[in-house]
Structures are given as C-alpha cells and as structure tokens.
Design an enzyme around this catalytic site. Structure first.
Site, short mmCIF file in Angstrom:
data_model
loop_
_atom_site.label_atom_id
_atom_site.label_comp_id
_atom_site.label_asym_id
_atom_site.label_seq_id
_atom_site.Cartn_x
_atom_site.Cartn_y
_atom_site.Cartn_z
N ASP A 1 46.82 39.85 39.04
CA ASP A 1 46.88 40.07 40.19
C ASP A 1 46.26 41.46 40.79
O ASP A 1 46.10 42.46 39.93
CB ASP A 1 48.36 40.17 40.76
CG ASP A 1 48.82 40.31 42.02
OD1 ASP A 1 48.60 39.60 42.88
OD2 ASP A 1 49.31 41.55 42.48
N GLU B 1 42.13 37.84 40.38
CA GLU B 1 42.30 37.50 42.10
C GLU B 1 41.64 38.94 42.52
O GLU B 1 42.01 39.85 42.40
CB GLU B 1 43.80 37.81 42.23
CG GLU B 1 44.00 37.56 43.89
CD GLU B 1 45.19 38.30 44.54
OE1 GLU B 1 45.02 38.43 45.82
OE2 GLU B 1 45.51 39.35 43.73
#
Length: 635
Positions: free
Chosen positions: A315, A368
């Site tokens: 993330d 990401e």
C-alpha cells in the site's frame, strides 16, 4: 522478587543478523512463545526496547502490576529484553510496561510481534500458538504455475467487514463463515485470486485496516488466527490465490502501538519531516534503521510462511518513495544528491523484494504506486524496485474520466482512452477498479456512467469488457461485479438484494463470462505484459468513437479481435482491416440478452474480403452493437 527465569531463544548469529537488518524471521524469536524450561511449561517473552530502563510483562496473570515480572536486557547491546515466565497458558493477556531512560517516562505497549490480539476496542496482546494442519499441498506445489505472469490474474478485492453481514443485527461474518460463503461465490464468479484489504489487527474501523497496531496478528474481529488459516486453506483448495494488502508505509499514534515505543523514536523516523505523514496523521517507519528493516521484512515473511499467502499488495508506495509527498516547500529535506527520492526507502523496497522472491517460490508482490517512478516492476539487478506488478493508476483515472462523459462528447476525448497504450508495457501493470474509487463522494462505478438506466448499465458492461480486453492483469472491488448502486459503506453489507433486478444480474453474468474468457483465451494473458501481445487495428476513428485492436498469444492462431463502440448508435457494416485471409467468429458480446443488452449480435462466421482497409490488405464488415465490446476469435 522477580518471577522471570533467565532464558533465551536468541543465538549470537540471530543477534548479528538483527543488528545488520538481515534477520527475516524475527517472529520465531521475538514476541511470546510457549516453551518448557527445567520441566516447567510457560511463555518466553522477547521485546526490542533499547532505550528502556526496565521492562515488565503485565497481564491478567499478575493483575497488570508493574515490576512483578521484569525482563532482563541482553548483554550484547541489541536492546532486546527477554525472559521466561512459568505456568502461563494459551490465551494469557499481556502487555509490556516500559520505563524509559528518557526522564523516567513509562509506556504500556501491546506486543509488536503478538500473534493474536484482544478484540478492539480492547488492546491487550494474547499469548497464542499457531499450530494448524494445512490441507493445501496441491495448491502450494503448483502455485508457481497459477501465479506466473503469463497466467490469468483476475483479483476480487474484499473488505471482510462489509462484504456481507449477518441478518438484521448487522454482525460480522466470521473467518469460518467466509470459508463457505466467500469461497463458493468467488469460485462461481471465476476470479483467480482474492485480495483482502488489511486483515492485520487495527484499532479504528474507519481506517478500513490501513492503520495497524498488530502487524503479526489477523484481526480478532472475525475469529482466531487458526480460523483465518482455515479460510486461506479453503480458498487454496478451491484453486483460488490469496493476496493481502500490506502496509509498511505508516502506522497510527495509538498509545498501545509502535509509536514512541520505549520512550524514543524506535520504529518511526525521528525527523518529523520524514517520520510523520500529514495526510493520514500517522507515523512513518525509519527505513534506514536496520532493526526496523528486519521487523518489516520479517512481517512479510511471516504472512507468506505461516499463512501460506500468495502475494502482497504493498500500500501507498508513492508516499514512501518521495520525501516531498504531500509536503509543502520547507516541510521536507532533499536527499544527498539534491533530489526528492527517499533513498532509504528505495533501498528497503529492493531488499524486501529480493528477500521474498528469493525465499518463497511462486509469490507475487504488487505495488500501489501512483506516479511515474521508473522501473517499479523491473528486477533489482537492472535498477528496478523488484515488484512483480504495479497498479496502473493512470489507466484507471483516464478511463473513468472518459466513461463519465456524455457519449455525444466522447469523440473529442478518445485520446484519453487510448493514451494508456503508449506506456502499457513500461511496467507489469495491473488494472484496478479499487475501493478508493467508490468512496468520498466519487459515487459507485455504476452511478458514474451517463445516460438513462439502459445506457448506464450498457456503459458499465462496456467498461468491464474494455478492461478485460486491455493488456494487464485485473482487479475489481467487491460490489462492482453486480453494479452496486450506492457508494461503498464499510459499516454495512453490500446491497446483495440488487441481484433480483435484471440489469444487476446481467452485470454479474458479464463478469462471470469475462473471467471465463480471460482464463480460457491465451491471447488475453500469455503476453499481457509484452509489446507483441497487442496490436492496434484502428485507434483514430474519433467520429464514431470506436476503437479496434488485436490481442496475441504465444501461438498465432490464438489471436483475438476486439472492437469497442463507445456510443449508443448501432454501427452496421462497420469495416475493420485485418492482416490476411481469415474467418472470424463472435465469442463475446456485452450487448447480449443475458447481460441486459439489446442483443445486437454477429451470429454467423464472418470472412475477410480482399479489400484494403486500416492499412491492411484484407478487411471484414461487422455489426457493432450500441455501447458494447465485441470479441472475435480466428477460426
């Protein structure tokens, strides 16, 4: 009298690795471990607290009393405090009471390496073993083939707290419930992988799990650690891979968490310009500190080893890579070369990827990363970061912007749709339609589509068809597969009742068939990251808002022809150029009746004619349904 017995699981080699930042299995030593010393069973505790003056284990076994059970600091300057407490059992609640050398400050902390935690809002750690008898050997032995970058990779993104709830009481399902309900559904829908938004323990539901305090513990909201293992096991037995969202980017300031752990900036960077995230009001790891690197990479190893996880989606990588991320002038300091790249983070991410790929066969890491940082998914030996894949955020934003436009204006914006092909093969891209796109007033994907009800759902079918035909792997957030009308609400179940309506059921049928198409047509996955797996036929028919292209597999006969009509106008006798004499057959049409479409189909096999078109010697005349994607195979 201290009731802690001198005992250690650490060897000198362990300590050397820890200090060097190269101990990748710290969870086997740190935390709480059941042991037997001199014939007495109990729990061995170890915690890193180099600034501590004293460390007490407090818990339900000593009425949370400081000083009753004092750990001993090791002699080797590692900063590790340890000891064995006899007669403690599975389920013992505990924390560390740490008195700092910094002005005698006392902190009370959950165990950073705890395998299990009390259910929020309670904050104690729980002594727990991870014994489990796995039954997924067939999957684990063949995982490399399932996870290979030449194989279909269609991911269903799930938030466990809101996929489905129990009855009118709105209670959470359990991991055991998911092992039946979710596994059955994902198998039926044809997804190849499930991605769970963070399952590690977190204190605050509105964070959706992205602000963690228990990095080594699956959240107790849904059951025990073995229950989560059971869910992973069942997914594997059904042939479904499991990806976890992993958050090495930041952590919350909750008093029982990692922040200011021993009265010093232990896990977070001491410089606020590097150690605090202004957007999320959270703390940022100190990636230059060896022991912190060991902690984070050990955490990745833990989930891959102990829970048989097949991939980690990392993330907020962009926030890690740039020193000036979300910071104004004067709020950040350039690196030694005068740039804005965080060199310590880059080094850490490379080491992380080298370590996990070097130790776990068949796994994938997915970044990401929302910027144009170069070579995110390229090997470290050529200067890349070493990820297996990267989210294609540009495709997501440009495509959604295009689809939101009224169809009458799309001919002026076709470049927005086709631009992604200019960089589609610069990385190994995954195409995401993720949870971030259906919150905070952005509307659901379905409700972004323009037009009346029929056009909205036709546009949605077209969007999904274009997504699956576009090079790259796929990710779809839960609810998108049946056209959820409202924005995602993490506090309640998805609107499953919508499936009683034909249009929503039609969207679900589209996703099922697209997953089937993606898995069964080599042209859509064998070369999904290679230039020669894609070929434009015509990207410049702006007036009709039509694009056409080919996808190629390893074998020439596996090629597919894809034509997309982005207007509600039926195009009769629409001609496209093809390279040679061939017969083609329609194998997917998003306008089919079972999807809620108007059933404008090409029912017969079509033959090319010796008529030059689109710069090719042969061509074929098609019927293009309104707001639809059509896929043809070569006979």
């Amino acid at each position: 009298m201290n009731k802690v017995i001198t005992y250690s699981l650490f060897t000198d080699f362990d300590i050397a690795l820890f200090k060097a930042g190269k101990h990748y299995r710290l969870y086997e030593k740190m935390g709480a471990h059941f042991a037997e010393v001199d014939g007495v069973k109990g729990v061995y505790f170890a915690v890193w607290a180099p600034t501590a003056h004293s460390v007490s284990v407090v818990g339900d076994f000593n009425y949370w009393t400081q000083g009753e059970h004092l750990l001993q600091v090791r002699w080797d300057s590692s900063g590790i405090w340890e000891g064995f407490i006899p007669n403690l059992d599975q389920g013992t609640l505990y924390k560390y009471k740490i008195e700092s050398n910094n002005n005698g400050l006392v902190t009370e902390k959950a165990d950073p390496f705890a395998f299990y935690c009390e259910k929020a809002p309670l904050t104690a750690s729980v002594a727990w073993n991870l014994d489990y008898q796995w039954k997924d050997s067939n999957w684990m032995q063949s995982r490399k083939q399932h996870n290979d970058l030449t194989k279909p990779y269609s991911v269903y993104e799930v938030h466990l707290g809101s996929w489905k709830r129990k009855g009118s009481g709105n209670d959470f399902l359990s991991y055991i419930d998911f092992a039946t309900d979710l596994v059955t559904y994902v198998l039926e829908m044809g997804f190849t992988h499930v991605e769970f938004m963070p399952v590690m323990e977190y204190p605050y539901d509105p964070s959706w799990g992205y602000q963690l305090v228990g990095y080594f513990a699956p959240t107790s909201r849904f059951g025990k650690p073995q229950d989560f293992m059971f869910l992973v096991d069942k997914l594997h037995q059904a042939g479904i891979g499991v990806i976890l969202d992993w958050v090495p980017s930041h952590f919350p300031e909750d008093s029982h968490g990692l922040g200011f752990f021993d009265g010093s900036h232990l896990y977070e960077h001491p410089d606020r310009r590097k150690g605090y995230h202004p957007d999320w009001k959270s703390l940022v790891f100190n990636y230059g500190r060896n022991e912190v690197r060991s902690f984070l990479i050990s955490n990745a190893f833990f989930w891959l080893q102990q829970y048989h996880i097949d991939g980690l989606r990392v993330d907020a990588v962009a926030s890690m890579l740039y020193l000036d991320y979300s910071r104004k002038e004067g709020e950040w300091e350039a690196n030694i070369f005068g740039g804005n790249e965080n060199l310590e983070t880059i080094s850490f991410l490379r080491e992380f990827n080298e370590a996990v790929y070097g130790n776990f066969e068949g796994i994938q890491t997915i970044a990401e990363e929302s910027t144009s940082f170069p070579m995110v998914s390229k090997p470290t030996f050529v200067g890349g970061l070493g990820f297996g894949m990267k989210w294609m955020m540009g495709w997501m934003h440009d495509t959604l912007d295009y689809f939101q436009k009224d169809t009458i204006y799309r001919k002026f914006h076709q470049n927005d749709l086709t631009f992604s092909m200019q960089y589609a093969f610069s990385e190994n891209f995954m195409l995401p339609l993720s949870h971030d796109e259906v919150v905070y007033g952005k509307k659901s994907i379905a409700n972004r589509m323009p037009g009346d009800e029929w056009q909205k759902f036709a546009n949605l079918r077209l969007l999904y068809g274009y997504m699956f035909a576009h090079p790259g792997t796929k990710l779809l957030f839960m609810g998108g597969e049946f056209g959820q009308s409202e924005e995602w609400n993490f506090q309640q179940s998805l609107d499953w009742h919508l499936l009683q309506y034909d249009y929503h059921k039609g969207i679900q049928n589209v996703i099922k068939d697209l997953n089937f198409l993606y898995k069964n047509q080599p042209a859509l996955h064998e070369k999904q990251f290679e230039y020669d797996g894609f070929e434009w036929i015509n990207y410049s028919d702006h007036d009709n808002a039509v694009i056409s292209f080919m996808r190629h597999g390893l074998h020439p006969k596996n090629s597919l022809i894809i034509v997309c009509n982005f207007t509600p106008v039926i195009r009769h006798n629409y001609r496209i150029g093809l390279p040679n004499k061939m017969e083609i057959k329609e194998i997917f049409n998003s306008d089919a009746l079972q999807y809620g479409g108007s059933n404008v189909l090409n029912t017969n096999e079509l033959k090319t004619e010796k008529q030059a078109y689109d710069g090719r010697d042969f061509s074929v005349s098609l019927t293009l349904p309104p707001l639809a994607v059509v896929v043809f195979e070569i006979k």
